[in-house]
Design an enzyme around this catalytic site. Structure first.
Site, PDB file in Angstrom:
ATOM      1  CG  ASP A   1      -0.049  -0.059   2.556  1.00  0.00           C
ATOM      2  OD1 ASP A   1       0.043   0.968   3.191  1.00  0.00           O
ATOM      3  OD2 ASP A   1       0.391  -1.267   2.797  1.00  0.00           O
TER       4      ASP A   1
ATOM      5  CG  HIS B   1      -0.813  -7.633  -1.633  1.00  0.00           C
ATOM      6  ND1 HIS B   1      -2.281  -7.620  -2.158  1.00  0.00           N
ATOM      7  CD2 HIS B   1      -1.024  -6.486  -0.532  1.00  0.00           C
ATOM      8  CE1 HIS B   1      -2.944  -6.703  -1.700  1.00  0.00           C
ATOM      9  NE2 HIS B   1      -2.323  -6.143  -0.583  1.00  0.00           N
TER      10      HIS B   1
ATOM     11  CG  ASP C   1       3.526 -16.321  -7.184  1.00  0.00           C
ATOM     12  OD1 ASP C   1       3.363 -15.277  -6.585  1.00  0.00           O
ATOM     13  OD2 ASP C   1       4.361 -16.566  -7.720  1.00  0.00           O
TER      14      ASP C   1
ATOM     15  CD  GLU D   1       1.458  -7.026   3.985  1.00  0.00           C
ATOM     16  OE1 GLU D   1       1.117  -5.898   3.953  1.00  0.00           O
ATOM     17  OE2 GLU D   1       1.419  -7.953   4.958  1.00  0.00           O
TER      18      GLU D   1
END
Length: 764
Positions: free
Chosen positions: A334, A684, A733, A742
């Protein structure tokens, strides 16, 4: 922990097999007999209620995909007919959509029906023929947003028909896919049900046999549920390239045996931090590929206190000033930046440097002149320049003198709904984070992020992280940049005073576009901060504090919290590591005890190798979120155990931990991008999002995946694994698997540390 649901990127089904199979039922737990397992919810709270699945949401949002109940992990076969059926009701009449779609760009919908949902259960049944190409990656969803807040319940949910699945051949021979040190231990693992030793061969690229021997039957490996054999070829000490282990028709991935086997890995692992810098252009000349460059994300990252209503209805009034939080590292996939994760990540990089300075017979890492980052060539070690980029951000998150903010009042067990807010003079405290107020979608490059950003309230834990890093910074930069060193120490001392004035301000997630990083036990952070300040200043008040602390000289095997792993939520070991390494005013006996405690931890971890089928210093059956980071952090402790004891077995154990990370594991994945024949590829991450949109780049080399997680199945991908995997096998994956795949600064920092340390060790 990221709001991926709008794009619904779900799991790629993976099995051991060779052909599509007939599967009458494609969904799991459709009658909710196993609570709400295998299902996921977005925009509300998902619970099993009287044998049904109920999603309660307070805010319906503005789009139908703002509230979702779904399940993934299945595929559709071309030309087949499928039946969809379910019972559904709501507390209040509402509308919704039921659909099946491809989970990834371009998100084609293969089946969709509008729903009028009443207050009594009503059965729905539909049949459709799937005429598109075989799709192994589809998901089923109820999209319920954009209407009134509600509770919607479903039962007897079914999708039946012929399933299509893609085969991934794990292979039965697992080895470190990068390589082994000439003087180190060398093991491979064979998955075999045979109870008799098997003949193994080490072959070169021409299939010539170089060495051979017999496997050792280990038995059942509890963490994976497999029956395994171990192959020991440690006696092979010459330099070899692209060799393989062979047993019958089974072959391992190729690997090298050579010196400096992790030299490039250390470089690429450190590069992770430049890639994830905020507030600066990432230039093509400093990254591995041109497509990884990008404009500056959040070049003017100024934000004020969050103002508005949180998820539980608390009203946060904001504050009358802003913080310029430009710079630093994006924490994970993020665009948030967090003080507590910055703390352990920065400490780890700086500790690696301090080991080079103060450790016996050590070299200072990354001191060679290379064009790694824009600051290269300024006369300062690149490791320090990279760390400084984040330290300056941390300093900027400190609240100026005389400023007042509202903070939550409650003990460490309080929930957001139980809090009251009170205004305090927060001078010297640090804001917990700066982040988007709402999760951004996928993919999203940082420079394209238009979400409103806010700082959350300050927390005691963030303030103590600033105190610790400020003190560590001050002593390192004292002879490099005295002005910066003084700035760091002033901030650290002010933060220490503020934390003691407000010792119980805990972190809460008052807005949704970021992770909470909550920590209810702060004795370890107080000890760590005081230890770093004591080392730097020698002041008696810090010595008195640490010697009176319940965490004094604590390690993961010694002290009140001996069972804890070393990670961002338990930082006492960092204080002990610094006290053991950096010259300070403790007595010789106390420093010796700190080192002895570290050796005790190393002994505990090293003793686990023989108990684990994959020779891993990690004998647990339940793998938690970020399990790979726990393994590399243990490897750091093992290296320090060697430093303070001279016992080579500890260094060997650390190298074995890396063998697991780089391919000697049940799924035969290298958990570091770009390393090995079969590395994971889909972290991610909102920018390295090639899987979601081919216009975005693939991940660079040197990125560590969080790895298997058999405890938390809260993302759409992991939900499809629940009940179908064991420990080390609970992994996919997939970009959408944030609980499994992550990537974060606090996972890559120990990868930098251990790859660098091993590469200059006596195993070379």
């Amino acid at each position: 922990m990221n709001k991926l649901f709008k794009l619904s990127i779900l799991s790629l089904s993976v099995i051991l097999g060779s052909t599509p199979t007939l599967a009458d039922e494609l969904l799991l737990n459709g009658q909710f007999s196993d609570k709400s397992n295998n299902w996921w919810g977005s925009g509300g709270s998902l619970d099993e209620v009287a044998g049904t699945g109920c999603l309660t949401f307070n805010d319906a949002g503005q789009n139908r995909w703002d509230v979702i109940l779904g399940q993934g992990g299945f595929g559709l076969s071309e030309g087949e007919t499928y039946t969809v059926s379910f019972d559904i009701k709501a507390n209040n009449k509402t509308k919704g959509v039921v659909l099946i779609q491809h989970d990834g760009a371009p998100y084609d919908q293969y089946f969709s029906k509008e729903l009028n949902i009443g207050t009594e259960f009503k059965k729905h049944e539909y049949t459709f023929k799937y005429n598109s190409k075989n799709d192994p990656k589809t998901g089923f969803q109820f999209q319920l947003g954009s209407h009134k807040a509600n509770t919607v319940c479903v039962d007897n949910v079914s999708v039946s028909g012929k399933e299509f699945k893609i085969v991934r051949n794990y292979g039965k021979l697992r080895a470190n896919q990068v390589g082994y040190f000439p003087k180190g231990e060398k093991f491979a693992v064979l998955h075999s049900d045979s109870t008799q030793p098997q003949t193994w061969q080490l072959i070169d690229k021409n299939d010539d046999v170089l060495f051979s021997g017999k496997t050792k039957v280990f038995g059942v490996n509890a963490a994976s549920g497999e029956h395994v054999h171990q192959i020991d070829f440690s006696h092979v000490d010459q330099t070899l390239n692209a060799v393989k282990i062979k047993v019958g028709e089974e072959l391992s991935h190729p690997f090298d045996i050579k010196q400096n086997v992790y030299s490039q890995l250390a470089e690429d692992a450190l590069k992770y931090f430049y890639h994830n810098r905020s507030g600066i252009e990432v230039k093509p000349e400093f990254v591995q590929r041109a497509d990884l460059s990008r404009p500056a994300g959040h070049p003017k990252d100024s934000a004020s206190c969050f103002k508005g209503k949180d998820a539980q209805g608390n009203i946060w009034p904001g504050c009358d000033f802003s913080i310029d939080g430009t710079g630093g590292w994006y924490d994970a996939g993020d665009h948030g930046k967090y003080l507590v994760n910055s703390g352990i990540s920065t400490w780890t990089l700086l500790n690696l440097y301090e080991r080079g300075i103060h450790g016996k017979d050590q070299v200072v890492p990354f001191s060679q002149k290379m064009k790694r980052i824009p600051e290269s060539g300024n006369g300062v070690n690149d490791l320090l320049d990279e760390a400084r980029w984040n330290i300056e951000f941390m300093l900027a998150m400190q609240i100026p003198e005389g400023k007042k903010v509202h903070v939550p009042v409650g003990d460490q067990h309080s929930k957001l709904a139980d809090l009251t807010l009170t205004e305090i003079d927060a001078s010297g405290m640090a804001f917990h984070k700066i982040a988007d107020e709402k999760w951004t979608g996928f993919p999203m490059a940082p420079h394209n992020d238009t979400q409103k950003r806010s700082v959350s309230h300050p927390s005691t834990s963030a303030t103590l992280n600033l105190a610790a890093i400020g003190a560590q910074c001050s002593r390192i930069w004292k002879e490099i940049d005295a002005e910066f060193a003084n700035q760091c120490l002033t901030a650290a001392q002010s933060a220490w005073q503020a934390a003691n004035a407000h010792p119980e301000v805990y972190a809460y997630d008052n807005f949704t576009g970021s992770g909470p990083y909550g920590d209810g036990q702060l004795a370890d952070e107080f000890y760590w901060a005081a230890a770093e300040l004591f080392i730097t200043t020698g002041a008696a008040k810090y010595r008195d504090f640490i010697t009176a602390s319940e965490e004094f000289l604590a390690t993961p095997s010694v002290g009140k919290n001996a069972a804890q792993e070393f990670y961002w939520q338990y930082m006492a070991p960092a204080g002990t590591f610094s006290l053991a390494l950096v010259p300070n005013a403790l007595t010789k006996e106390q420093v010796a005890q700190a080192r002895a405690n570290i050796v005790t931890s190393a002994e505990m971890y090293a003793s686990q190798l023989d108990q684990e089928g994959y020779r891993l210093p990690f004998t647990v059956e339940a793998y938690t979120w970020g399990s790979n980071s726990a393994i590399v952090n243990r490897a750091i402790i093992l290296v320090y155990g060697f430093d303070y004891s001279g016992k080579e077995e500890y260094l060997v154990s650390a190298a074995n931990a890396m063998d697991y990370i780089l391919g000697r594991n049940p799924l035969s994945y290298s958990y570091v991008t770009g390393y090995g024949s079969d590395p994971f590829k889909n972290p991610h991450h909102r920018f390295w999002a090639y899987q979601a949109n081919n216009d975005y780049p693939k991940a660079p080399a040197g990125v560590l995946s969080g790895g298997p997680n058999s405890v938390n199945f809260s993302d759409p991908v992991a939900s499809s694994l629940q009940g179908k995997c064991t420990g080390q096998t609970c992994y996919v994956d997939d970009l959408g698997a944030w609980t499994l795949n992550e990537v974060t600064i606090n996972w890559n920092a120990p990868l930098v540390w251990i790859s660098s340390a091993l590469n200059t060790s006596i195993l070379n």
